[in-house]
Design a protein around this motif. Structure first.
Motif, PDB file in Angstrom:
ATOM      1  N   PHE A  30       6.133   6.208  -1.987  1.00 13.05           N
ATOM      2  CA  PHE A  30       6.937   6.210  -3.208  1.00 13.05           C
ATOM      3  C   PHE A  30       7.398   4.787  -3.464  1.00 13.05           C
ATOM      4  CE2 PHE A  30      11.067   6.708  -5.434  1.00 13.05           C
ATOM      5  CZ  PHE A  30      10.623   7.418  -6.548  1.00 13.05           C
ATOM      6  N   ILE A  31       7.224   4.304  -4.705  1.00 15.87           N
ATOM      7  CA  ILE A  31       7.593   2.932  -5.034  1.00 15.87           C
ATOM      8  C   ILE A  31       8.595   2.900  -6.176  1.00 15.87           C
ATOM      9  CG2 ILE A  31       5.376   2.008  -4.248  1.00 15.87           C
ATOM     10  CD1 ILE A  31       4.552   1.732  -7.199  1.00 15.87           C
ATOM     11  N   THR A  32       9.447   1.890  -6.140  1.00 12.71           N
ATOM     12  CA  THR A  32      10.366   1.603  -7.244  1.00 12.71           C
ATOM     13  C   THR A  32      10.282   0.114  -7.527  1.00 12.71           C
ATOM     14  OG1 THR A  32      12.275   1.176  -5.802  1.00 12.71           O
ATOM     15  CG2 THR A  32      11.923   3.442  -6.504  1.00 12.71           C
TER      16      THR A  32
ATOM     17  N   ARG B 278       7.213   5.859  -8.919  1.00 10.39           N
ATOM     18  CA  ARG B 278       6.170   6.884  -8.866  1.00 10.39           C
ATOM     19  C   ARG B 278       5.684   7.070  -7.433  1.00 10.39           C
ATOM     20  NH1 ARG B 278       1.837   3.057 -11.886  1.00 10.39           N
ATOM     21  NH2 ARG B 278       3.389   3.418 -13.496  1.00 10.39           N
ATOM     22  N   PHE B 279       4.977   8.166  -7.231  1.00 11.38           N
ATOM     23  CA  PHE B 279       4.286   8.400  -5.977  1.00 11.38           C
ATOM     24  C   PHE B 279       2.915   7.731  -6.043  1.00 11.38           C
ATOM     25  CE2 PHE B 279       7.277  11.928  -6.276  1.00 11.38           C
ATOM     26  CZ  PHE B 279       7.865  11.873  -5.024  1.00 11.38           C
ATOM     27  N   VAL B 280       2.518   7.100  -4.940  1.00 11.34           N
ATOM     28  CA  VAL B 280       1.252   6.376  -4.876  1.00 11.34           C
ATOM     29  C   VAL B 280       0.578   6.664  -3.534  1.00 11.34           C
ATOM     30  CG1 VAL B 280       1.947   4.522  -6.450  1.00 11.34           C
ATOM     31  CG2 VAL B 280       2.400   4.317  -3.980  1.00 11.34           C
ATOM     32  N   LEU B 281      -0.696   6.309  -3.443  1.00 11.12           N
ATOM     33  CA  LEU B 281      -1.459   6.494  -2.213  1.00 11.12           C
ATOM     34  C   LEU B 281      -1.928   5.149  -1.689  1.00 11.12           C
ATOM     35  CD1 LEU B 281      -1.928   9.439  -1.222  1.00 11.12           C
ATOM     36  CD2 LEU B 281      -1.542   9.297  -3.698  1.00 11.12           C
ATOM     37  N   ASN B 282      -1.758   4.927  -0.392  1.00 12.24           N
ATOM     38  CA  ASN B 282      -2.150   3.672   0.245  1.00 12.24           C
ATOM     39  C   ASN B 282      -3.650   3.718   0.536  1.00 12.24           C
ATOM     40  OD1 ASN B 282      -1.967   1.157   1.520  1.00 12.24           O
ATOM     41  ND2 ASN B 282      -1.581   2.099   3.512  1.00 12.24           N
TER      42      ASN B 282
ATOM     43  N   ASN C   5      13.010  -5.043   3.710  1.00  7.29           N
ATOM     44  CA  ASN C   5      12.662  -3.882   2.883  1.00  7.29           C
ATOM     45  C   ASN C   5      12.336  -4.252   1.443  1.00  7.29           C
ATOM     46  OD1 ASN C   5      12.823  -1.993   4.903  1.00  7.29           O
ATOM     47  ND2 ASN C   5      14.953  -1.435   4.484  1.00  7.29           N
ATOM     48  N   GLN C   6      12.668  -5.472   1.039  1.00  9.47           N
ATOM     49  CA  GLN C   6      12.324  -5.924  -0.307  1.00  9.47           C
ATOM     50  C   GLN C   6      10.846  -6.265  -0.346  1.00  9.47           C
ATOM     51  OE1 GLN C   6      14.312  -5.738  -2.878  1.00  9.47           O
ATOM     52  NE2 GLN C   6      14.352  -7.581  -4.116  1.00  9.47           N
ATOM     53  N   VAL C   7      10.124  -5.689  -1.313  1.00  3.61           N
ATOM     54  CA  VAL C   7       8.674  -5.851  -1.400  1.00  3.61           C
ATOM     55  C   VAL C   7       8.317  -6.537  -2.708  1.00  3.61           C
ATOM     56  CG1 VAL C   7       6.484  -4.588  -1.593  1.00  3.61           C
ATOM     57  CG2 VAL C   7       8.216  -3.841   0.045  1.00  3.61           C
ATOM     58  N   LEU C   8       7.336  -7.444  -2.670  1.00  8.34           N
ATOM     59  CA  LEU C   8       6.810  -8.053  -3.885  1.00  8.34           C
ATOM     60  C   LEU C   8       5.607  -7.242  -4.357  1.00  8.34           C
ATOM     61  CD1 LEU C   8       6.686 -10.294  -6.024  1.00  8.34           C
ATOM     62  CD2 LEU C   8       5.200 -11.569  -4.457  1.00  8.34           C
TER      63      LEU C   8
ATOM     64  N   SER D  87       6.792  -8.475  -9.375  1.00  4.30           N
ATOM     65  CA  SER D  87       8.171  -8.010  -9.434  1.00  4.30           C
ATOM     66  C   SER D  87       8.606  -7.461  -8.083  1.00  4.30           C
ATOM     67  CB  SER D  87       8.294  -6.904 -10.493  1.00  4.30           C
ATOM     68  OG  SER D  87       9.637  -6.487 -10.636  1.00  4.30           O
ATOM     69  N   PRO D  88       9.866  -7.669  -7.701  1.00  2.67           N
ATOM     70  CA  PRO D  88      10.370  -7.099  -6.446  1.00  2.67           C
ATOM     71  C   PRO D  88      10.602  -5.602  -6.583  1.00  2.67           C
ATOM     72  CG  PRO D  88      12.135  -8.205  -7.595  1.00  2.67           C
ATOM     73  CD  PRO D  88      10.890  -8.478  -8.386  1.00  2.67           C
ATOM     74  N   GLY D  89      10.643  -4.919  -5.456  1.00  2.00           N
ATOM     75  CA  GLY D  89      10.904  -3.486  -5.469  1.00  2.00           C
ATOM     76  C   GLY D  89      10.972  -2.938  -4.062  1.00  2.00           C
ATOM     77  N   LYS D  90      10.858  -1.613  -3.954  1.00  2.00           N
ATOM     78  CA  LYS D  90      10.947  -0.937  -2.665  1.00  2.00           C
ATOM     79  C   LYS D  90       9.720  -0.039  -2.469  1.00  2.00           C
ATOM     80  CE  LYS D  90      14.977  -2.520  -1.292  1.00  2.00           C
ATOM     81  NZ  LYS D  90      16.154  -1.648  -1.149  1.00  2.00           N
ATOM     82  N   LEU D  91       9.345   0.102  -1.204  1.00  2.00           N
ATOM     83  CA  LEU D  91       8.225   0.948  -0.800  1.00  2.00           C
ATOM     84  C   LEU D  91       8.703   1.887   0.294  1.00  2.00           C
ATOM     85  CD1 LEU D  91       5.115   1.646  -0.511  1.00  2.00           C
ATOM     86  CD2 LEU D  91       5.013  -0.267   1.123  1.00  2.00           C
ATOM     87  N   TYR D  92       8.457   3.178   0.114  1.00  2.14           N
ATOM     88  CA  TYR D  92       8.808   4.183   1.113  1.00  2.14           C
ATOM     89  C   TYR D  92       7.577   5.027   1.439  1.00  2.14           C
ATOM     90  CZ  TYR D  92      13.546   3.237  -0.686  1.00  2.14           C
ATOM     91  OH  TYR D  92      14.699   2.631  -1.110  1.00  2.14           O
TER      92      TYR D  92
END
Length: 411
Positions: free
Chosen positions: A331-333, A353-357, A128-131, A389-394
């Motif tokens: 949603f990304i953090t 923030r909310f983003v679009l793929n 679940n960790q995303v670069l 930077s690492p983060g999360k994607l939902y």
């Protein structure tokens, strides 16, 4: 046994700051789905969006325009679970309606929690960790005619580049998209970067659409996949991805790190550009390491993502198109770089923030990679170049009404 079916099918691959205003920041009870699709209670999580409502609405409309053309039951992504076009459309339409409550914190909190759940980008918690990295649209000096000053060709898609489907029948049936050319009765890989730039395999065959002034600028244009041509008469012409030579993308930044040329902790787009500027005698070898070569086309509407609609600065992301649902709301953090007045990196700031793929890229592969589009020109170059930077994607999904069976795609 292998069969080759020629398709001539050219697919969009990828491209490549406005001032940020914090417009939404609050605590929200958050529903996050597990690998089995069941909500998991994670207490109270901070859900915030650091941008404006209108940029989000624009990006949503572009996804809607793409998805509305597809059959409703078409699967548009397999991860983190299969999503149909209709399912993604329903999320976008419901979320856009919720934007009307954007300025009412309590209304938003209540309605979001009631209607939506966030699904982690992978079924496997350890993945679940995303670069997060960044890309942008460069502005490069160029001319529509060759001169002594503008001598580096920018090519359109060559007529002899063929996209084919390789079908293997044994031991099992598999299909693979391949790119190459035919010479006599032989199928050959298409020309490499060295063959095109140094051996002039395409020179003088009528494929030039413009000529760049600086070979370093041209190389970065290839990495980003789109850009603006700054012409001598003051005009700016947008160009975008038309195709590629089918060769593998290889990171020249990683190549320089592995050879001790640049310390890993210092690597950025700006540091790479500085090295190329100071070591002109090494450019040929460095450029040739990345065999992948991009062909361009004029795109009057600006930089296009893989939906064939313009991407939105700070709202569009690029992911692996083989995995995640195209056009989906996410949603990304993560963290973003912070700069001083001289555009020197001074630290990192958390954001979400909310983003679009809405895009993809040759270097964006797997469940744990996301590229965020920052915009055009020098304002976007610094944050895009340093973003790492690492983060999360939902991904967002609508909650099932109580007692309803799961949708077929969600089983």
């Amino acid at each position: 046994m292998r069969l080759y079916q020629v398709t001539y099918r050219f697919k969009r691959c990828r491209l490549w700051l406005r001032p940020l205003a914090v417009v939404l920041l609050f605590l929200l009870p958050l529903s996050v789905s597990s690998a089995q699709g069941q909500p998991v209670t994670e207490g109270v999580a901070a859900l915030s969006d650091d941008l404006d409502r209108e940029s989000l609405r624009i990006a949503i409309h572009r996804s809607l325009s793409y998805l509305e053309k597809l059959p409703p039951e078409r699967i548009v992504g397999e991860q983190p679970r299969p999503f149909t076009a209709k399912e993604v459309l329903d999320v976008l339409r419901e979320f856009e309606r919720l934007l009307n409550r954007w300025d009412c914190e309590e209304c938003w909190k209540k309605e979001f929690a009631a209607r939506f759940e966030l699904i982690p980008s992978s079924r496997h918690p350890e993945r679940n960790q995303v670069l997060f990295t960044g890309y942008y649209q460069p502005v490069i000096e160029a001319s529509l005619v060759p001169t002594a000053e503008f001598a580096h060709p920018i090519y359109r898609m060559p007529a002899d580049l063929i996209t084919a489907e390789q079908v293997t029948l044994t031991p099992k049936v598999t299909k693979e998209r391949i790119v190459g050319r035919v010479q006599g009765e032989s199928w050959l890989p298409y020309y490499s970067r060295r063959e095109i730039d140094e051996q002039h395999s395409l020179r003088g065959r009528g494929y030039e659409i413009a000529w760049a002034k600086d070979p370093i600028d041209l190389f970065f244009l290839h990495i980003q996949g789109s850009g603006l041509l700054q012409l001598p008469d003051g005009r700016r012409l947008p160009i975008g991805y038309a195709g590629a030579n089918g060769r593998p993308y290889r990171s020249v930044g990683r190549w320089l790190i592995d050879r001790g040329k640049i310390p890993a902790e210092e690597m950025s787009m700006q540091r790479l550009r500085l090295y190329l500027t100071k070591h002109p005698d090494e450019r040929s070898e460095i450029f040739a390491y990345n065999e992948r070569y991009i062909f361009f086309r004029f795109v009057p509407k600006g930089p296009l993502g893989n939906l064939e609609f313009p991407v939105t600065p700070n709202r569009s992301i690029a992911t692996d198109a083989r995995l995640f649902p195209k056009g989906a709301l996410a949603f990304i953090t993560t963290r973003r770089p912070v700069f001083d007045a001289a555009r020197q990196l001074v630290g990192w700031q958390p954001f979400s923030r909310f983003v679009l793929n809405q895009d993809t890229g040759a270097a964006i592969r797997g469940l744990q990679r996301v590229d965020l589009y920052f915009g055009t020109g020098s304002e976007a170059e610094a944050p895009a170049g340093y973003m790492n930077s690492p983060g999360k994607l939902y991904f967002l999904a609508l909650k099932q009404p109580s007692g309803s069976p799961p949708s077929p795609a969600g089983r």
